[in-house]
Design a protein around this motif. Structure first.
Motif, PDB file in Angstrom:
ATOM      1  N   THR A 129      -8.591   2.273  -5.722  1.00 14.04           N
ATOM      2  CA  THR A 129      -7.504   2.408  -6.689  1.00 14.04           C
ATOM      3  C   THR A 129      -7.926   3.412  -7.761  1.00 14.04           C
ATOM      4  O   THR A 129      -8.933   3.213  -8.450  1.00 14.04           O
ATOM      5  CB  THR A 129      -7.177   1.056  -7.347  1.00 14.04           C
ATOM      6  OG1 THR A 129      -6.837   0.101  -6.317  1.00 14.04           O
ATOM      7  CG2 THR A 129      -5.997   1.185  -8.299  1.00 14.04           C
ATOM      8  N   ASN A 132      -0.948   5.190  -0.758  1.00 11.71           N
ATOM      9  CA  ASN A 132       0.230   4.373  -1.084  1.00 11.71           C
ATOM     10  C   ASN A 132       1.087   4.118   0.157  1.00 11.71           C
ATOM     11  O   ASN A 132       2.314   4.125   0.095  1.00 11.71           O
ATOM     12  CB  ASN A 132       1.067   5.052  -2.169  1.00 11.71           C
ATOM     13  CG  ASN A 132       0.343   5.133  -3.499  1.00 11.71           C
ATOM     14  OD1 ASN A 132      -0.587   4.377  -3.761  1.00 11.71           O
ATOM     15  ND2 ASN A 132       0.763   6.058  -4.342  1.00 11.71           N
ATOM     16  N   ASP A 150      -2.760   4.605  -8.136  1.00 10.30           N
ATOM     17  CA  ASP A 150      -2.466   4.884  -6.732  1.00 10.30           C
ATOM     18  C   ASP A 150      -3.581   4.299  -5.869  1.00 10.30           C
ATOM     19  O   ASP A 150      -4.722   4.167  -6.319  1.00 10.30           O
ATOM     20  CB  ASP A 150      -2.401   6.391  -6.480  1.00 10.30           C
ATOM     21  CG  ASP A 150      -1.075   7.005  -6.880  1.00 10.30           C
ATOM     22  OD1 ASP A 150      -0.220   6.279  -7.426  1.00 10.30           O
ATOM     23  OD2 ASP A 150      -0.900   8.220  -6.656  1.00 10.30           O
ATOM     24  N   GLU A 151      -3.247   3.977  -4.612  1.00 11.91           N
ATOM     25  CA  GLU A 151      -4.229   3.373  -3.709  1.00 11.91           C
ATOM     26  C   GLU A 151      -4.438   4.223  -2.456  1.00 11.91           C
ATOM     27  O   GLU A 151      -3.497   4.833  -1.943  1.00 11.91           O
ATOM     28  CB  GLU A 151      -3.777   1.976  -3.292  1.00 11.91           C
ATOM     29  CG  GLU A 151      -3.743   0.957  -4.418  1.00 11.91           C
ATOM     30  CD  GLU A 151      -3.307  -0.418  -3.949  1.00 11.91           C
ATOM     31  OE1 GLU A 151      -3.822  -1.416  -4.484  1.00 11.91           O
ATOM     32  OE2 GLU A 151      -2.446  -0.496  -3.040  1.00 11.91           O
TER      33      GLU A 151
END
Length: 254
Positions: A45, A73, A106-107
């Motif tokens: 993350t 994402n 954001d991942e």
């Protein structure tokens, strides 16, 4: 001084028959500066906006495969092929990389490509990443701050002038980021029987900070002097080959 954001991890327990599009968790963490990687979920993350670079390697065994993809994402950004099924009599490994522009929170994670998560060896399979930044930024920031300390009149104006001279986007050294030059691309149409020494064009561009990569020609043109790092991966099929070389001004580099 800006903090370093970087992690290094690897699988600690062999993965067998994972579900379709399952997250691949690399549980053994040897570096996690910034604490952005979660060894429980396998997800990174972003703690702040920026451009991040990721690399992952998978080792599988003969008769099995473990094909993966990197997602941002939930959107696919790249693939990795580790196939021990197609005529292999020994181990098979695959490595890939991705450069991704991320916003805070954001991942990014690695997941199986469909139902291809059959067998991934522990320890030999790894996942790492870091935030890209200018190598000399910290030194410049120190110089900038020293200049402010010794300025006698309107120190902020002098501070801003120095920052701009160093190439920062904003006038405040601590608020801006010197422009990152980075691109990520992949082939969008299968290449078959290319001519001798033909340029291989990677048409699908997912990142092009600095606009230095041309998806029409497949060429990267340096916008400024510096040392640049390049990585490329080619997947071909049984019975075929696709050997490539990287060239700088027509001179073979690798």
């Amino acid at each position: 001084m800006r903090r370093i954001i970087a992690f290094q991890s690897r699988i600690s327990r062999t993965k067998v028959n994972l579900a379709n599009y399952a997250a691949v968790v690399f549980e053994k963490v040897t570096l996690n500066d910034g604490n952005a990687y979660d060894a429980r979920t396998g997800k990174f993350t972003a703690p702040e906006d920026g451009v991040y670079s990721f690399t992952w390697t998978i080792l599988t065994k003969a008769g099995k495969k473990f094909n993966t993809e990197i997602v941002h994402n939930g959107n696919i950004n790249g693939y990795n092929h580790a196939d021990g099924v197609s005529g292999s009599s020994s181990y098979s490994s695959g490595s890939s990389s991705a450069i991704i522009k991320m916003k805070k929170k954001d991942e990014v994670w690695i997941r199986t490509h469909g139902g291809d998560g059959q067998h991934a060896y522990d320890d030999w399979s790894s996942f790492s990443g870091l935030k890209l930044t200018t190598l000399f930024k910290t030194a410049l920031l120190v110089v900038c701050m020293i200049f402010v300390v010794y300025a006698k009149e309107r120190p902020q104006d002098k501070y801003n002038t120095v920052c701009q001279g160093m190439g920062y986007i904003t006038t405040n050294c601590t608020a801006g980021e010197k422009g990152i030059i980075a691109f990520q691309s992949r082939i969008s149409r299968t290449k078959v029987n290319l001519a001798n020494y033909a340029a291989v064009v990677f048409e699908k561009v997912t990142l092009n900070d600095g606009n230095a990569y041309d998806a029409r020609t497949g060429k990267f043109t340096a916008p400024e002097d510096g040392v640049y790092s390049f990585t490329w991966t080619i997947l071909t099929k049984a019975g075929k080959k696709f050997n490539t070389e990287i060239v700088s001004n027509s001179n073979i580099i690798g």
